[in-house]
Design an enzyme around this catalytic site. Structure first.
Site, PDB file in Angstrom:
ATOM      1  N   HIS A   1       0.822  -1.298  -0.140  1.00  0.00           N
ATOM      2  CA  HIS A   1       0.090  -0.161  -0.143  1.00  0.00           C
ATOM      3  C   HIS A   1       0.879   1.323   0.052  1.00  0.00           C
ATOM      4  CE1 HIS A   1       0.046  -1.690   4.278  1.00  0.00           C
ATOM      5  NE2 HIS A   1       0.801  -0.818   4.403  1.00  0.00           N
TER       6      HIS A   1
ATOM      7  N   TYR B   1      17.055   2.251   2.725  1.00  0.00           N
ATOM      8  CA  TYR B   1      17.618   1.592   1.397  1.00  0.00           C
ATOM      9  C   TYR B   1      18.611   2.431   0.604  1.00  0.00           C
ATOM     10  CZ  TYR B   1      12.912  -0.020   1.785  1.00  0.00           C
ATOM     11  OH  TYR B   1      11.637  -0.761   2.482  1.00  0.00           O
TER      12      TYR B   1
END
Length: 488
Positions: A171, A258
């Site tokens: 989502h 990340y």
């Protein structure tokens, strides 16, 4: 319509309830069967009682079964939804705790970085067991909907090695779009049209239109910087927007792990994060949140059961993809969403074998991806760093090759920015030994790893991280919820 949906990991009570009520918002789906399965009989009993109460309160013919026998749950199922967390919070705590000893500070640690890679090692053997059962006992044309992280690795393994029709669902895109619509002053998120593409949790809004008007980089930066809340909570995300020219789907805290630039030094971490909520960068934030949520649910279960007696309100159907995909496949009402699938040329400047997240349309013919998308070069480069780690991680999980696993962790952007090769080699040994019960493919490597650890000279430290908070008690959570209610 009458068909069967199996939910693996149905003991994820809150999420299972959301999927269940979403699906029952589709009028044609009232007469279907939900087969719940989980390794925890306790959680399974709780969620079945909640779903039974919903069925009874809404006078539905829907059938709900629950079993710890996964193959029985999968028999004849047309759709299989996975929301498992292999190893539970016990293993997840090690995903955060052990890397901290080597200076690696993670906010979430369930998709990439040291924690996400080890999470994948626990998940992938189980995912392949699911796929084997799906091939053998589910409906011939069964579709596997994977919600479990690490999304790309799990979906990659299911498609390449499990040989099952699989789509990964998340989502993040919807939440990012809601933020953008808000800062641009839209009355509703529906006023915003967008193309968002990349890989899971590194997906990029490469085209934005508000009521048909194209939104450029400068307007978006100004809108975020003027927002009284997001300008503080999303500092790192806004910085990436300024440098890359496009906004990322992922939260401030998750995005930070990340990349190799924002979490490699403690002073840098505190500069870029916001402590108003776990998702904005707190050390081990999602672990704390998950622990508190589990404790709260266990304590307040009677209230959750009572709330299940309310009528289903179709106007409150969530934007989780699952119910909309099923509706499109079964009724041919077309649905547009963003899906995790094998690339195969959809994104021109990412590898064909990568699992990408990109726009697609669903109808009776299946999920049809919009092909020919080219990412900005900086976005593609950032995605490529993670894709290479994901590929090695999947292959290590399949083969049980601990040396390949160490190379995968070494090549992770944040790990590489913080740790030396010697530290990475020892850290992986330590994590594999600590999580051996969930890593059957590495059983042969555990004795040698223990031997190396007994002789190691690599120094570690006990470190809580740059921005750690303690798990709050039930009493503290009650007081906070009461204060928020009073403020409203």
């Amino acid at each position: 319509m009458s068909f069967k949906i199996a939910i693996i990991g149905a003991g994820s009570v809150g999420f299972t309830k959301k999927l269940f009520t979403d699906i029952l918002c589709v009028p044609e789906f009232k007469d279907i069967e939900f087969a719940l399965t989980d390794v925890s009989e306790h959680n399974l009993a709780m969620i079945k009682a909640i779903l039974d109460r919903i069925v009874e309160a809404n006078n539905l013919p829907t059938r709900v079964t629950a079993t710890t026998d996964r193959r029985k749950a999968l028999e004849g199922a047309r759709y299989i939804i996975s929301c498992v967390r292999v190893g539970g919070l016990e293993a997840y705590a090690d995903d955060i705790r052990i890397p901290l000893k080597y200076g690696i500070d993670q906010c979430v640690g369930d998709t990439i970085c040291a924690g996400g890679i080890l999470y994948g090692q626990r998940n992938i053997p189980v995912i392949l067991d699911f796929c084997k059962d799906i091939r053998e006992v589910a409906d011939t044309n069964a579709k596997f909907l994977n919600y479990a992280n690490p999304m790309a690795m799990n979906t990659w393994a299911a498609i390449e090695y499990g040989k099952v029709d699989t789509v990964g669902l998340c989502h993040g895109v919807q939440h990012g779009a809601e933020q953008i619509a808000e800062v641009l002053g839209a009355k509703s998120p529906r006023e915003l049209d967008y193309v968002c593409s990349g890989i899971n949790h590194q997906t990029w809004f490469i085209d934005l239109r508000l009521n048909g008007r194209k939104i450029d980089r400068d307007e978006l930066i100004a809108a975020f910087e003027a927002h009284p809340v997001y300008s503080q909570q999303e500092k790192l995300r806004i910085d990436v927007l300024k440098r890359f020219g496009v906004y990322s789907t992922e939260s401030n805290g998750h995005l930070s792990e990340y990349l190799p630039w924002y979490r490699k030094r403690p002073d840098e971490i505190t500069r870029w994060i916001d402590m108003s909520d776990w998702i904005h960068g707190e050390t081990g934030g999602y672990l704390r949140y998950s622990t508190e949520t589990r404790n709260w649910f266990e304590t307040e279960y009677p209230q959750f059961l009572e709330a299940a007696s309310k009528p289903i309100d179709a106007s409150r159907r969530s934007n989780e993809h699952a119910s909309h995909i099923l509706e499109a496949l079964e009724t041919n009402r077309v649905y547009r969403g963003h899906f995790n699938v094998r690339n195969d040329g959809v994104i021109t400047n990412l590898p064909r074998d990568a699992i990408i997240e990109s726009p697609g349309f669903v109808d009776r013919f299946g999920i049809n991806m919009a092909a020919g998308i080219t990412l900005p070069e900086a976005c593609a480069a950032t995605c490529m760093a993670s894709i290479n780690v994901q590929r090695m991680s999947v292959h290590a999980a399949i083969s049980g090759d601990i040396d390949l696993l160490k190379l995968a962790v070494l090549h992770d952007p944040l790990v590489g920015a913080v740790s030396t090769p010697e530290e990475v080699w020892q850290m992986v040994d330590e994590m594999v030994v600590a999580q051996a019960q969930w890593l059957p493919q590495y059983a042969h490597a555990v004795p040698a790893a223990k031997e190396r650890l007994s002789k190691s000279t690599v120094k570690t430290r006990e470190w809580a991280g740059a921005a750690r908070r303690s798990v709050r008690s039930i009493e503290e959570l009650r007081a906070e919820k009461a204060a928020l209610k009073q403020a409203v």
